[in-house]
Each structure stands twice: as C-alpha cells, then as structure tokens.
Design a protein around this motif. Structure first.
Motif, PDB file in Angstrom:
ATOM      1  N   THR A 201       4.679   5.921  -6.268  1.00 51.46           N
ATOM      2  CA  THR A 201       4.224   6.687  -4.940  1.00 51.46           C
ATOM      3  C   THR A 201       4.858   6.160  -3.658  1.00 51.46           C
ATOM      4  O   THR A 201       5.366   4.840  -3.703  1.00 51.46           O
ATOM      5  CB  THR A 201       2.915   6.352  -4.654  1.00 51.46           C
ATOM      6  OG1 THR A 201       2.092   6.656  -5.918  1.00 51.46           O
ATOM      7  CG2 THR A 201       1.921   7.323  -3.884  1.00 51.46           C
ATOM      8  N   PRO A 202       4.872   7.142  -2.657  1.00 51.19           N
ATOM      9  CA  PRO A 202       5.902   6.565  -1.352  1.00 51.19           C
ATOM     10  C   PRO A 202       4.998   5.495  -0.682  1.00 51.19           C
ATOM     11  O   PRO A 202       3.752   5.531  -0.849  1.00 51.19           O
ATOM     12  CB  PRO A 202       5.919   7.815  -0.736  1.00 51.19           C
ATOM     13  CG  PRO A 202       5.628   9.018  -1.467  1.00 51.19           C
ATOM     14  CD  PRO A 202       4.625   8.480  -2.693  1.00 51.19           C
ATOM     15  N   TYR A 203       5.539   4.744  -0.002  1.00 47.94           N
ATOM     16  CA  TYR A 203       4.952   3.806   0.842  1.00 47.94           C
ATOM     17  C   TYR A 203       5.464   3.949   2.222  1.00 47.94           C
ATOM     18  O   TYR A 203       6.445   4.500   2.332  1.00 47.94           O
ATOM     19  CB  TYR A 203       4.770   2.130   0.276  1.00 47.94           C
ATOM     20  CG  TYR A 203       6.583   1.481   0.641  1.00 47.94           C
ATOM     21  CD1 TYR A 203       7.201   1.705  -0.452  1.00 47.94           C
ATOM     22  CD2 TYR A 203       6.763   1.053   1.911  1.00 47.94           C
ATOM     23  CE1 TYR A 203       8.411   1.134  -0.100  1.00 47.94           C
ATOM     24  CE2 TYR A 203       8.011   0.560   1.928  1.00 47.94           C
ATOM     25  CZ  TYR A 203       8.973   0.558   0.953  1.00 47.94           C
ATOM     26  OH  TYR A 203      10.167  -0.089   1.409  1.00 47.94           O
TER      27      TYR A 203
ATOM     28  N   ARG B  48       9.732   2.358   5.159  1.00 50.97           N
ATOM     29  CA  ARG B  48       9.190   3.117   4.154  1.00 50.97           C
ATOM     30  C   ARG B  48      10.116   3.413   3.155  1.00 50.97           C
ATOM     31  O   ARG B  48      11.262   3.090   3.071  1.00 50.97           O
ATOM     32  CB  ARG B  48       9.070   4.334   5.017  1.00 50.97           C
ATOM     33  CG  ARG B  48      10.449   5.058   5.234  1.00 50.97           C
ATOM     34  CD  ARG B  48      10.112   6.553   6.065  1.00 50.97           C
ATOM     35  NE  ARG B  48       9.351   6.363   7.325  1.00 50.97           N
ATOM     36  CZ  ARG B  48       9.804   5.802   8.465  1.00 50.97           C
ATOM     37  NH1 ARG B  48      11.406   5.660   8.514  1.00 50.97           N
ATOM     38  NH2 ARG B  48       8.993   5.913   9.462  1.00 50.97           N
TER      39      ARG B  48
ATOM     40  N   GLU C  82       8.570  12.602  -1.941  1.00 55.00           N
ATOM     41  CA  GLU C  82       9.081  11.411  -1.235  1.00 55.00           C
ATOM     42  C   GLU C  82       9.639  11.416  -0.236  1.00 55.00           C
ATOM     43  O   GLU C  82       9.634  12.452   0.654  1.00 55.00           O
ATOM     44  CB  GLU C  82       9.993  10.804  -2.386  1.00 55.00           C
ATOM     45  CG  GLU C  82      11.193  11.770  -2.729  1.00 55.00           C
ATOM     46  CD  GLU C  82      12.360  11.973  -1.800  1.00 55.00           C
ATOM     47  OE1 GLU C  82      12.543  10.748  -1.257  1.00 55.00           O
ATOM     48  OE2 GLU C  82      12.513  12.862  -1.613  1.00 55.00           O
TER      49      GLU C  82
ATOM     50  N   LYS D 285      10.648  -2.241  -5.153  1.00 56.71           N
ATOM     51  CA  LYS D 285      10.129  -1.859  -3.861  1.00 56.71           C
ATOM     52  C   LYS D 285      11.666  -1.134  -3.231  1.00 56.71           C
ATOM     53  O   LYS D 285      12.494  -1.807  -3.145  1.00 56.71           O
ATOM     54  CB  LYS D 285       9.674  -2.734  -2.963  1.00 56.71           C
ATOM     55  CG  LYS D 285       9.530  -2.430  -1.320  1.00 56.71           C
ATOM     56  CD  LYS D 285       8.806  -3.476  -0.977  1.00 56.71           C
ATOM     57  CE  LYS D 285       8.356  -3.115   0.550  1.00 56.71           C
ATOM     58  NZ  LYS D 285       9.816  -3.334   1.435  1.00 56.71           N
TER      59      LYS D 285
ATOM     60  N   THR E   8       0.919  -1.166  -0.166  1.00 54.84           N
ATOM     61  CA  THR E   8      -0.040  -0.200  -0.046  1.00 54.84           C
ATOM     62  C   THR E   8       1.024   1.166  -0.088  1.00 54.84           C
ATOM     63  O   THR E   8       1.757   1.260   1.009  1.00 54.84           O
ATOM     64  CB  THR E   8      -1.011   0.093   1.412  1.00 54.84           C
ATOM     65  OG1 THR E   8      -1.450  -1.119   1.297  1.00 54.84           O
ATOM     66  CG2 THR E   8      -1.779   1.378   1.231  1.00 54.84           C
ATOM     67  N   SER E   9       0.571   2.161  -0.972  1.00 54.75           N
ATOM     68  CA  SER E   9       1.339   3.340  -0.787  1.00 54.75           C
ATOM     69  C   SER E   9       0.342   4.554  -1.076  1.00 54.75           C
ATOM     70  O   SER E   9      -0.557   4.147  -1.267  1.00 54.75           O
ATOM     71  CB  SER E   9       2.323   3.611  -2.179  1.00 54.75           C
ATOM     72  OG  SER E   9       1.300   3.397  -3.127  1.00 54.75           O
ATOM     73  N   SER E  10       1.016   5.744  -0.499  1.00 50.37           N
ATOM     74  CA  SER E  10       0.070   6.922  -0.393  1.00 50.37           C
ATOM     75  C   SER E  10       0.723   8.043  -0.223  1.00 50.37           C
ATOM     76  O   SER E  10       2.120   8.129  -0.133  1.00 50.37           O
ATOM     77  CB  SER E  10      -0.829   6.621   0.836  1.00 50.37           C
ATOM     78  OG  SER E  10      -0.055   6.661   1.967  1.00 50.37           O
TER      79      SER E  10
ATOM     80  N   ALA F  93       7.530   3.101  -3.898  1.00 52.68           N
ATOM     81  CA  ALA F  93       6.857   2.144  -4.793  1.00 52.68           C
ATOM     82  C   ALA F  93       7.131   2.503  -6.148  1.00 52.68           C
ATOM     83  O   ALA F  93       6.252   3.080  -6.671  1.00 52.68           O
ATOM     84  CB  ALA F  93       5.587   1.849  -4.474  1.00 52.68           C
TER      85      ALA F  93
END
Ligand code: HEM
Ligand SMILES: *[C@@H]1O[C@H](CO)[C@@H](O)[C@H](O)[C@H]1NC(C)=O
Ligand SMILES: *[C@@H]1O[C@H](CO)[C@@H](O)[C@H](O)[C@H]1NC(C)=O
Ligand SMILES: *[C@@H]1O[C@H](CO)[C@@H](O)[C@H](O)[C@H]1NC(C)=O
Ligand SMILES: *[C@@H]1O[C@H](CO)[C@@H](O)[C@H](O)[C@H]1NC(C)=O
Ligand SMILES: *[C@@H]1O[C@H](CO)[C@@H](O)[C@H](O)[C@H]1NC(C)=O
Ligand SMILES: *[C@@H]1O[C@H](CO)[C@@H](O)[C@H](O)[C@H]1NC(C)=O
Ligand SMILES: *[C@@H]1O[C@H](CO)[C@@H](O)[C@H](O)[C@H]1NC(C)=O
Ligand SMILES: *[C@@H]1O[C@H](CO)[C@@H](O)[C@H](O)[C@H]1NC(C)=O
Ligand SMILES: *[C@@H]1O[C@H](CO)[C@@H](O)[C@H](O)[C@H]1NC(C)=O
Ligand SMILES: *[C@@H]1O[C@H](CO)[C@@H](O)[C@H](O)[C@H]1NC(C)=O
Length: 501
Positions: A392-394, A412, A220, A277, A208-210, A415
């Motif tokens: 996107t960052p996770y 962290r 980032e 990743k 899951t990234s957001s 992605a």
C-alpha cells in the motif's frame, strides 16, 4: 443499582480497562474493513464455501489457519506496520499464545460476510532473528531469509546509506500488520498491543500507509493503478482471464508445488513476507518524463502526451491500468478497470516477432520484466517465480510546492509487501535476476537494459522510444530503497503451538 447507573458504571469500566473497546463492536452499516473488490480493476473474492468445495492442487486449504493478508491482502484503506524487537521471550510468548489464538485474522475471516468482519485485521510475521529469539531454531529452508535482508542489500543493488537505521542489521524481530478503514482503529489496535506486551517488546519502527484519495484510490504514487495482476492459487476462486494460476506451494510453504521438501512440519501454510520501504520521487519522475517526452510513429504528440506515453512504456500500463500491450497508442480506462479484460494479454500477437517487436510494449517495461508472460506462454519459464503483492502507498500527496520545484520534500512511496514460498524464486528473482539484469528477458535480439522503474545498477534502459528501440535512456532513480526485512508469516496454529510454545 438503577439500570442507568449500572450502564454508566459499566461504560466507565470498559473505557478504563479496555482501550480496545472497538474489538467488541462489529461493523454494521459503516464498514471499517473494506475488502476487495473495493478498488478499480480488482476481481471478486471467492467465498469460503467455494474454496472448500474445490481442491487447491489436491490440498484442501485450512482457511481458518492461514493469515489473511497472504491471499486476501491487495490494498487496504489504512495499514499500520509495527516493527518490533523482542525484549523478553518468555513474556512475549505468554501474550502471543492468547493473542494468536484469538486476534490474528485468517483468510476465512476476511472471506466471511461483511457483518462478521472485524474492525481491523491483524497479521504477524517474524524475521529469523525473531524466530531465534523465541527459540524456534529449526532450519526453515530459505537461506536469504535466515541471513536477513540487510545482508542481502548490496546484492539487491541497494545503497544502505539510504536505509532507515531500524532496518540496518538484524534488530527487527517481527512485524504486526494492522489494516482497517480508519487510522483511529489501527491506532487502537496498536495501543492494545502496547498494553498487552508492555516491556516484553520495543517498537523500533512504525509505518502508516493508506490508499490514495478519491480518483487515485488504488493507484500508487506515480499515478498508475496497482495490485491488479496478482496470480491466484489453484482452487482459490475462478481465475480471471489471463490471470496466472499457480500451485498453492508457490505461495504457501509445504503445499503442493513447494519446491523445498525439507521444511519443518510447522512451516505448513506459512509464507515468506518480503517487506521493502520504497521511497518514490514523484515530482522528479514527472519532470524526467516531460524532459524526455517521446513521439509516436505519426509524430503528432504534444510534449505532455509524449511524457504520458513514455511513462506508460516504462510501466507497461497506462495510469488507468490499461495494458499497453492491448492499447498501445492511448489510455483506455474501460480496459484498465475491468478485471475481465485488464490481465488478458501475454505480449504474443499474430505476425509480431517476439524477439524484436517492441511497438506495443518495451521488453524493459516494469510489468514485462517482473512477469515475462510471453516467456511463460512459450514454455521458456516455469511458474515458479510468481508471488503475491499486497503493498500500500505511504506518505502524503504531492504538494503544489513539490510539483512546482520538481523536488520531493516529504517522504512518500510504497510499503512493498510480497508473499511467496521461496524468496529467491519470487521477489529476489524479480528484482535481482530480472529487473536489475540488462539482458533480461532472454531470447530477445534487441538491447534491453534495466527495469526503468525498479532496476538497480547502471540505469540504462532501451526500448522506451516507440520509433527507435536502440535509443538508450539513462533513467534517473525514482525508486529508492529505504530498507526492509525478510519475514515468515506462519500459520495460526504454528504461532500458537510453535512460536508461543
Ligand atoms: C515503488 C516501487 C514500485 C512501483 C511504483 C510499482 C508499480 C507497479 C505497477 C503500477 C504495476 C502494474 C499493476 C499490476 O500489474 O498490478 C506493477 C506490477 C508489478 N510489479 Fe511493481 N512496482 C514497484 C515495485 C515492485 C517491486 C520491488 C517488485 C518486485 C521485485 C515488483 C513486482 C511487480 C510485479 C510482479 C508486477 C505484476 C506484473 C504482471 O503480472 O504483469 N514491483 N508494479
Ligand atoms: C491431483 O490429483 C490428481 C489425481 O490423483 C492428479 O492427477 C493431479 O496431478 C493432482 N494435481 C496436483 C496439482 O497435485
Ligand atoms: C521476563 O518475563 C517473565 C514472565 O513475565 C518474568 O518472569 C521475567 O522476570 C522477565 N525477565 C526479565 C529479565 O525481565
Ligand atoms: C480479540 O480477542 C478477544 C478475546 O480475547 C475477542 O473478544 C475479540 O473479539 C477479538 N478481536 C478480534 C478483532 O478478533
Ligand atoms: C510508533 O507509534 C507509537 C504510537 O503512535 C508511538 O508511540 C511510537 O513512538 C512509535 N514508535 C516508533 C519507533 O516510531
Ligand atoms: C511437508 O513437511 C513434511 C514434514 O512435516 C515433509 O516430510 C514433506 O516433504 C513436506 N512437503 C512439502 C511439499 O514440502
Ligand atoms: C495522431 O495521428 C494518428 C494517425 O493519423 C491518429 O490516429 C491519432 O488520433 C493522432 N493523435 C493525436 C493525439 O492527434
Ligand atoms: C476501450 O477498451 C474497451 C474494452 O476493451 C473497448 O471496447 C473500447 O473500444 C476501447 N475504446 C477505445 C477508444 O479504443
Ligand atoms: C520543472 O521541470 C519542468 C520540466 O523540465 C520545467 O519546465 C520547469 O522549469 C522546472 N521548474 C523548476 C522550478 O525548475
Ligand atoms: C532461449 O531461452 C532458452 C531458455 O533459457 C535458451 O536455452 C535458449 O538458448 C535461448 N535462445 C536464444 C536465442 O537466446
Ligand atoms: C536509433 O538510436 C541509435 C542509438 O542512439 C542510433 O545509433 C540510430 O542511428 C538511431 N536510428 C535511427 C533510425 O534514428
């Protein structure tokens, strides 16, 4: 039956039989799928009509047939990556046949009016193992894709003991990318897939990234604004000042400019998706820049300012996104967040010697290694090595305990997603031939060293000091690959007619 009973019964029926009720609710005033330019520094998207009235390198792009993330990806509020293995190809295909025709989100859907947007977009890509499992045996013409990323790991400089076990080998057949503004919605879409696919697949890994919160949106985890310098393709809207415009075939298979001419016909309008990743060691990065803080030529920086300058010289941009080539001494958020300004540079300045001058930007800086704009402007490089990044960052924000101990405690990172028509020209050149190569960019007379952000190998970098370019820095590895896979994101017709056939 009285109306209220009918409604109650209908609602109960829907609740039981359709976990994805959300599918049928179009967004009204509450957007569920925020699209660019939703984050600072990004330019606007073209409309479907604008794209279709232009000629994309003489190809009229069938936007309804191209998966949306390829050209409209950039950043998402929430993105769920569902990596899976196919257990029963027959059963998988029968679900895919309908799902691909109705629920895979195209570019035209993402470019349409907000009221016509779905609650989430869903894209789908397959590895070579997945294509083989589905009986798609044509040679797609990309040997690193065919071999899979695990077998490329040591060439890329990865230590496979850091790889998530799911990525080790060739067990991952494909990935669904589900993007939305709400985790609850991505979860509903995943649940819907689980229901539809049942025993036909096994989910082997989720990520899951957001987008980061508040002022960090679009940045980032190290803090730098990201996703602001993608190339565009001919005909896909107006180019921003300084933005690279490449033939469609640099990104889309079998279009004008695709250097590979022997692809199967179903490859048309697909794109290779490189997934990685990439774990980021943020407190360690912050400590290292403080411990190695640099001085400017005036010699008047505090340690904190010197650490900030060092970080900016490692990336080639300040945290706001401002390119150090245009603003070498201090950050400038006006410059960083204005898409008309933040790409308009190429390291060339009157009176500056391109082979020796690192006063503005080190030759080793991340953005200069991965897109040597001066070499391209001088005609020393073609445009073959451009690719479109859509990661996107996770993982969560850094905690106080992590900051004060200078040690990462929770995973962290980024992605990382990148699209191109030839993996060896795009991602692989950027990582292996450029970032990992101590002598790149060529045509320089200073020592260069590795990309201090993503370079793998002996992590010695030069040019970071503004006052002595020969000073060498042994840079801790702050970005650690946890593995990934090479995928192909086919056109929607290919999904229906070839992959599900
Ligand atoms: C965690 C790892 C990474 C971080 C934190 C990171 C961060 C950044 C940032 C902050 C920028 C500047 C914003 C922008 O130009 O959009 C950037 C640009 C870029 N990065 Fe990365 N990046 C990472 C990994 C990679 C990898 C693995 C590649 C490819 C092998 C890559 C290729 C690029 C390219 C091509 C650009 C655009 C350069 C330009 O056009 O000026 N990055 N990255
Ligand atoms: C598009 O067509 C024109 C006229 O046939 C030609 O000159 C030009 O090179 C073509 N452009 C591309 C990118 O193929
Ligand atoms: C695979 O799926 C098909 C279609 O649903 C089914 O007929 C078949 O029995 C399944 N095969 C196995 C080994 O479960
Ligand atoms: C998914 O497909 C169904 C039809 O099978 C359709 O009703 C629904 O609107 C689609 N959802 C999305 C998000 O495209
Ligand atoms: C993926 O996510 C689903 C839903 O949250 C969960 O049930 C499943 O265990 C996860 N699978 C893996 C391999 O992480
Ligand atoms: C596109 O695919 C066809 C086969 O369907 C092939 O003959 C042609 O050379 C390909 N064109 C490009 C630009 O790859
Ligand atoms: C450092 O000195 C330069 C040149 O005198 C000046 O322009 C700059 O504002 C000073 N910077 C700081 C952080 O004091
Ligand atoms: C910041 O950048 C903007 C846009 O280029 C420019 O107009 C402004 O003068 C800059 N501010 C400073 C303090 O340099
Ligand atoms: C964290 O790193 C900073 C900078 O080197 C240092 O001042 C501080 O003492 C370190 N904290 C710990 C707990 O080691
Ligand atoms: C500059 O690059 C070109 C293209 O690779 C190469 O042919 C030439 O030898 C290089 N010149 C120097 C001085 O490195
Ligand atoms: C620059 O750094 C190099 C390598 O550390 C060193 O040999 C040289 O003396 C330095 N030059 C100056 C002017 O400090």
């Amino acid at each position: 039956m009285q109306l209220k009973h009918f409604l109650a019964a209908t609602t109960a029926f829907l609740a039981i039989s359709q976990p994805t009720l959300a599918y049928h609710v179009k967004r009204s005033n509450h957007a569920m799928l925020t699209l660019p330019p939703a984050f600072p520094g990004q330019g606007p998207l073209p409309t479907v009509a604008q794209v279709q009235s232009s000629s994309a390198g003489n190809d009229t792009l069938p936007l309804v047939n191209i998966q949306g993330d390829i050209l409209v990806g950039m950043k998402k509020q929430k993105e769920l990556f569902v990596f899976f293995h196919i257990n029963n190809a027959t059963a998988f295909k029968s679900v895919l046949k309908t799902y691909a025709a109705t629920n895979i989100t195209s570019i035209s859907t993402l470019l349409s009016a907000p009221s016509a947007q779905p609650l989430a977009f869903v894209n789908l890509a397959f590895s070579q193992a997945g294509m083989t499992a589905l009986g798609v045996t044509d040679d797609i013409g990309d040997s690193v894709f065919t071999a899979g990323q695990f077998s490329d790991a040591s060439a890329l400089g990865d230590d496979t003991s850091n790889w998530e076990s799911a990525f080790q080998g060739t067990n991952i057949d494909g990935v669904f990318l589900i993007g939305s503004d709400e985790d609850t919605i991505t979860a509903q879409y995943q649940a819907d897939l689980e229901t539809k696919l049942g025993d036909a697949w096994t989910v082997v890994y989720n990520l899951t990234s957001s987008v980061r919160p508040d002022d960090e949106a679009g940045h980032e985890h190290f803090g730098y604004l990201d996703g602001i310098s993608n190339p565009t393709i001919t005909g896909f809207g107006d180019a921003l000042p300084g933005q690279s415009v490449v033939d469609p075939g640099i990104i889309l298979a079998n279009r004008t400019g695709d250097p590979v001419s022997s692809r199967p016909s179903w490859a048309l309008d697909g794109s290779f998706l490189v997934f990685r990743k990439l774990k980021q060691l943020v407190p360690e990065f912050n400590k290292w820049t403080l411990d190695n803080a640099i001085q400017n030529s005036a010699g008047n920086l505090t340690t904190e300012e010197g650490a900030t300058l060092l970080g900016a010289r490692m990336f080639g941009r300040w945290k706001s996104g401002a390119p150090i080539d245009l603003s070498p001494d201090a950050d400038n958020s006006t410059l960083g967040t204005d898409p008309e300004l933040n790409n308009n540079f190429n390291y060339i300045h009157t009176g500056s010697d391109l082979t020796t001058d690192e006063s503005r930007c080190p030759f080793s800086a991340h953005v200069r290694k991965t897109n040597p704009r001066d070499l391209e402007a001088q005609g020393l490089l073609t445009d073959l090595n451009h690719a479109i990044r859509a990661g996107t960052p996770y993982g969560p924000e850094v905690t106080d305990a992590e900051s004060s101990s200078n040690t990462t405690q929770t995973d962290r990172g980024l992605a990382f997603v990148e699209y191109q028509s030839v993996i060896s020209n795009g991602f692989r050149t950027q990582q292996l031939i450029w970032a990992n190569n101590a002598n790149f960019p060529f045509n320089k007379s200073e020592s260069i060293g590795l990309d201090p952000v993503i370079g793998q190998g002996t992590r010695i970098t030069y040019g970071l000091s503004e006052t002595n370019y020969s000073e060498s820095y042994s840079v801790t590895q702050f970005v650690v690959s946890n593995g990934g896979e090479y995928f192909f994101s086919p056109s929607i017709t290919a999904l229906v007619e070839t992959f599900a056939a």
